[in-house]
Scaffold this active site. Structure first.
Site, PDB file in Angstrom:
ATOM      1  N   ASN A 248       6.828  -7.776   0.778  1.00  0.00           N
ATOM      2  CA  ASN A 248       5.736  -8.441   0.282  1.00  0.00           C
ATOM      3  C   ASN A 248       5.146  -9.948   0.735  1.00  0.00           C
ATOM      4  O   ASN A 248       6.761 -11.118   0.352  1.00  0.00           O
ATOM      5  CB  ASN A 248       5.060  -8.828  -0.847  1.00  0.00           C
ATOM      6  CG  ASN A 248       4.647  -6.641  -1.033  1.00  0.00           C
ATOM      7  OD1 ASN A 248       4.089  -6.531  -0.256  1.00  0.00           O
ATOM      8  ND2 ASN A 248       5.503  -6.667  -1.971  1.00  0.00           N
ATOM      9  N   ASP A 364      11.667   3.467  -6.464  1.00  0.00           N
ATOM     10  CA  ASP A 364       9.794   3.328  -5.932  1.00  0.00           C
ATOM     11  C   ASP A 364       9.332   4.267  -7.345  1.00  0.00           C
ATOM     12  O   ASP A 364      10.088   5.097  -7.920  1.00  0.00           O
ATOM     13  CB  ASP A 364      10.317   4.120  -4.507  1.00  0.00           C
ATOM     14  CG  ASP A 364       9.092   5.085  -3.949  1.00  0.00           C
ATOM     15  OD1 ASP A 364       8.150   4.313  -3.755  1.00  0.00           O
ATOM     16  OD2 ASP A 364       9.231   6.640  -4.318  1.00  0.00           O
ATOM     17  N   ASP A 382      -0.877   3.488 -10.219  1.00  0.00           N
ATOM     18  CA  ASP A 382      -1.264   1.773  -9.359  1.00  0.00           C
ATOM     19  C   ASP A 382      -0.483   0.805  -8.267  1.00  0.00           C
ATOM     20  O   ASP A 382      -0.751   0.176  -7.949  1.00  0.00           O
ATOM     21  CB  ASP A 382      -1.846   0.501 -10.534  1.00  0.00           C
ATOM     22  CG  ASP A 382      -2.583   0.041 -10.521  1.00  0.00           C
ATOM     23  OD1 ASP A 382      -3.346  -0.414  -9.239  1.00  0.00           O
ATOM     24  OD2 ASP A 382      -2.258  -1.511 -10.409  1.00  0.00           O
TER      25      ASP A 382
END
Length: 541
Positions: A248, A364, A382
């Protein structure tokens, strides 16, 4: 090194092929990180990147082969590599402005598929030209290295092997070394510098091209000194943190009331911490109804007053907003968070005061469920961020797996962050899919946002537990929140939209919602733009 030596030394030409292949893959991976903060990191964006790069390479192969037959001059090839190096070096300085300019133009002129058009044009403008130039390398080198038909197969094979090995390293080095360590901008500069060095060695050996090398080196140095910026959000001031992980782009900013984490999109909120420990006003507050629905009272005990150990699992822990709130209001609850990005967990500890007794597993979400046999009172899903929805965590198989890890009275709560209004939108698909695994499904829209929170259970007690336990809430702020949820929550009437591991078009469905949101939010300005042009638009703003 004389020209004759360079032309006859096939190792140097293989080295050229090696570094060209490495740079192509490094630029491709850098492209994904450059685009992610603006367009997300979804499969659609990756498809656009790969497609445009393949177009550039194909055109480069065609042009390079024809040009090598007409003018087999290696000076021309290394000149093209020099230009590609300079262009790549300029990407950190100019790329984000190009992306924003294209987006600003298209948002007023495109009515559908905005993400595809904006991403495609950004890739075409920023990346096609340098990769087209690098695409000319292989056919040109074939011309210089093939001495006779008797060894042509061996020579071409060695060139392809050099390119492939370089491409392999160009895939792994940016992902696991340079981007996490020094960021996307410096990664572009590193590989531009490698190409520049390659051309310097060639022209130094031939004792030609001194002026072009000097000019190229000067531009490269200017990019390193003045063009480099580690900030994607260049308009933001006083960011607490900005960086990148393997997965990210990460941004932390704060004011006197809250601390916020954004990932991959510059304007979204992935996690939040309020400095006074109050409710956030976001979907995390709504999700606090799930423990009450599962028969857990405010202080973490059973509805009957027993001390049964209660367990909560959060798939997509982020910086622990929901975990911290659960710890605050349900203090006896044991909480496990699953977060695939280890760097986000580190930010949770550094900036978001993640409670020390919250266990966070770097994994994961679905893979974690596959390897544990524990059952939970509450499972929070979420893991959906804008259009980036993991398809493997949106299917009937996934939600069935969640159900199997819930206790008898257990409740699953899901944050769905793109509320669509049209028939067959992404939330309808998700809700119908969940209804295929659970008997009780209720939803509530989050005020002031596009989020919708979904609660699901199979106990038959979801509503009765919620009614009984919310009356026992002692925090006035939480009590008011639960009353609001009770008034606004509706039972979901399932349709026939289902997603499976085999077919889950989450990116296309998400893109439709983005188009709808743009239409709704920008419609007023689009009308002005159509009637009065750019002048009228600037006057209005």
């Amino acid at each position: 090194m004389k020209e004759k030596t360079i032309l006859s030394n096939k190792r140097y030409l293989y080295l050229t092929e090696f570094f060209a292949g490495m740079s192509v893959m490094a630029v491709e991976l850098g492209a994904s990180r450059l685009l992610a903060p603006y367009f997300s990191s979804s499969q659609i964006v990756w498809t656009i990147i790969i497609g445009t790069i393949m177009i550039a390479m194909a055109l480069g192969n065609i042009y390079g082969g024809r040009y090598a037959d007409k003018n087999p001059n290696p000076d021309k090839l290394y000149g093209r590599i020099l230009i590609a190096a300079i262009w790549i070096a300029l990407i950190p300085a100019a790329g984000k402005y190009v992306i924003l300019g294209i987006s600003a133009l298209l948002i007023f002129t495109v009515n559908s598929n905005f993400l595809i058009w904006a991403g495609f044009l950004a890739c075409m403008v920023i990346f096609v030209f340098p990769l087209f130039l690098l695409g000319t390398v292989t056919p040109s080198l074939v011309k210089y290295t093939v001495d006779s038909l008797s060894d042509s197969g061996k020579t071409v094979g060695m060139l392809n092997a050099s390119n492939t090995i370089g491409s392999i390293l160009g895939t792994f080095l940016p992902t696991f070394v340079t981007i996490p360590a020094v960021g996307t901008s410096i990664t572009f500069l590193i590989f531009a510098g490698i190409l520049l060095l390659l051309t310097i060695l060639y022209f130094a050996g031939t004792k030609r091209g001194g002026k072009r090398i000097a000019a190229g080196a000067l531009v490269f140095l200017l990019c390193c000194v003045t063009g480099y910026s580690d900030s994607f959000a260049f308009w933001e001031e006083h960011l607490t943190y900005e960086g990148e992980s393997i997965y990210n782009y990460l941004q932390v900013k704060e004011d006197d009331k809250k601390v916020i984490l954004s990932t991959n999109v510059l304007f979204g909120v992935q996690s939040m911490m309020t400095k006074d420990d109050s409710l956030t006003g976001m979907y995390y507050d709504y999700a606090l109804a799930a423990p009450l629905m599962a028969g857990i009272c405010e202080q973490g005990h059973n509805s009957d007053g027993g001390d049964r150990q209660t367990q909560t699992l959060i798939l997509g822990n982020g910086t622990g907003t929901f975990a911290s709130q659960c710890r605050r209001y349900f203090e006896h609850m044991q909480i496990t968070g699953v977060e695939i990005d280890e760097k986000i967990t580190k930010l949770a500890e550094d900036y978001f005061h993640l409670p020390e007794d919250v266990k966070v597993v770097t994994y994961d979400g679905r893979a974690y469920l596959n390897v544990v046999d524990q059952e939970y009172d509450v499972i929070m899903v979420d893991a959906y961020q804008d259009i980036t929805i993991p398809f493997q965590m949106s299917s009937i198989e996934f939600f069935t797996l969640v159900r199997e890890h819930l206790k008898e009275d257990g409740v699953m709560v899901v944050n769905m962050n793109m509320r669509g209004s049209k028939e067959g939108n992404i939330n309808q698909y998700l809700s119908d899919t969940i209804a295929g695994a659970f008997d009780e499904v209720y939803t509530v829209d989050v005020a002031g946002s596009t989020n919708r929170v979904l609660f699901a259970a199979n106990s038959g007690k979801l509503l009765s537990n919620f009614a009984a336990n919310r009356k026992k809430v002692t925090s006035q702020e939480l009590f008011d929140m639960m009353e609001r949820i009770s008034e606004q929550m509706t039972e979901y009437q399932a349709g026939n939209y289902r997603m499976t591991d085999d077919k889950a078009p989450v990116e296309l469905l998400g893109m439709q919602v983005i188009d709808d949101l743009i239409t709704d939010e920008i419609g007023y300005y689009k009308d002005i733009f159509k009637k009065e042009g750019i002048t009228g638009l600037l006057n209005e703003m």
